[in-house]
Design a protein around this motif. Structure first.
Motif: not given
Ligand code: ADP
Ligand code: MG
Length: 353
Positions: A179, A183, A269, A273-274, A277-278, A283-284
């Motif tokens: 991911g 991103m 992840l 990325v986490i 994504c927020e 949504d990761s």
């Protein structure tokens, strides 16, 4: 306009999708050469070479404003990435890349220095991955820049790994994390928009360094086939993740005639990325499933080989294969079962993620 899609009696390209189109166009080609071991349908074709070795061949086409945007993609990185995405397909066959050819179409808006930059990136990749540049073609373009690279590789006879070898109960394993490249692209697109409004703005990309690097300077996982050999693990099936985890799982399942349970909580992840994504309100899991361009290797192994890979920091077991009738599912953190459908990046679909 001979090939214009006129009536609705003609099937539209976007309706078929990228893979439907490839099938549709290549279906009727029979294999007639004894040396063609594997034709269309895997990460690379496999050709008989001599009694000991086979050759693999794969090709990829990159088009300006479809696959890359020169407003944030430095040409040196582009050259590097164009090589890497091809080599990734060679490693996905469990083969070792040996040569590349590079073809370009350029408009006269490019100064020679720009193309030197592109080739500096290509050269850097040939050194790091130890492949020889052995040919190509050069032509002019009336639109954008086009790069087409073909990679050749070698694999010991019997050692090539196909998409079709997975069996029910095999474990599904992925290298690295997922991911981040997608991103990185979101971050770069956002900064581009900011820049268009305010050309004096200087973006601070530091908090996004890993993501941007994964987008602009991906690496092919040449270490993974070596690692598996050292561990004494021979994958039953393998594919590289270019279009996105969900799309690649579906390829493995379709060609191996199996189903799959993928566990959401097992998907690797990176913390960046986490967080990002927020920030982007994404949504990761969706990003990891559909983002693409990770160039990680996705493969299956026999369950009995689990102890050999257990705890390895480069590898995550993310699911297991099942009987075909059970279908392909994501098991969510809340323990619900959702069918996996291909929503990976697809250049021929009108709707973009
Ligand atoms: P990858 O994502 O691994 O690069 P692709 O999805 O691009 O693989 O291609 C899947 C398979 O279809 C490969 O075997 C590729 O060689 C083949 N293929 C793709 N496009 C064409 C085409 N236009 N004509 C013939 N074969 C094609
Ligand atoms: Mg591939």
């Amino acid at each position: 306009m001979m090939f214009e899609n006129k009536g609705d009696s003609n099937k539209g390209i976007s309706e078929l999708g990228e893979f439907g189109l490839i099938d549709h166009l290549t279906d009727k080609f029979a294999i007639s050469q004894e040396t063609t071991v594997k034709g269309v349908g895997d990460d690379a074709a496999v050709l008989a070479c001599n009694s000991k070795n086979q050759m693999v061949v794969t090709t990829d086409l990159l088009l300006e404003n479809v696959h890359f945007d020169l407003s944030y993609m430095p040409l040196k990185h582009l050259g590097y990435k164009a090589v890497v995405v091809n080599l990734s397909d060679v490693y996905a066959m469990n083969a070792r890349p040996t040569q590349i050819t590079v073809s370009i179409a350029v408009s006269n808006r490019f100064p020679v220095e720009a193309l030197e930059e592109l080739y500096a990136g290509i050269m850097a990749a040939t050194k790091i991955y130890n492949v020889d540049l052995v040919g190509g073609d050069t032509t002019s373009s009336t639109t954008g820049l086009l790069i087409s690279i073909t990679a050749l590789g070698t694999v010991e006879k019997g050692k090539a790994v196909y998409r079709s070898g997975a069996k029910a109960d095999d474990l599904l394993v992925v290298s690295g994390d997922l991911g981040a490249a997608y991103m990185g692209l979101q971050v770069l697109e956002r900064e581009k928009q900011v820049f268009l409004v305010n050309p004096k703005s200087q973006p601070d990309l530091e908090p996004y360094s890993y993501l941007v690097e994964r987008q602009l300077k991906p690496e092919a996982r040449k270490d993974i086939p070596q690692l598996l050999e050292q561990l004494g693990v021979f994958p039953s099936a393998m594919i590289d993740i270019s279009d996105g985890l969900s799309s690649e799982i579906l390829h493995l399942c379709k060609q191996s005639k199996v189903g799959c349970n993928l566990y959401e909580d097992k998907i690797p992840l990176d913390p960046q990325v986490i967080t990002v994504c927020e920030e982007f309100n994404l949504d990761s899991t969706t990003v990891a499933l559909n983002g693409g361009e990770d160039y990680e290797l996705l493969f299956t192994i026999k369950m009995e080989d689990f102890p050999k890979i257990k705890g390895n920091p480069h590898l995550s077991v993310i699911g297991h294969m099942t009987a075909k009738e059970e279908g392909v599912h994501l098991i969510t953190r809340a323990n619900t079962k959702i069918p996996i459908i291909a929503r990976g990046w697809n250049a021929l679909k009108d709707e973009k993620e």
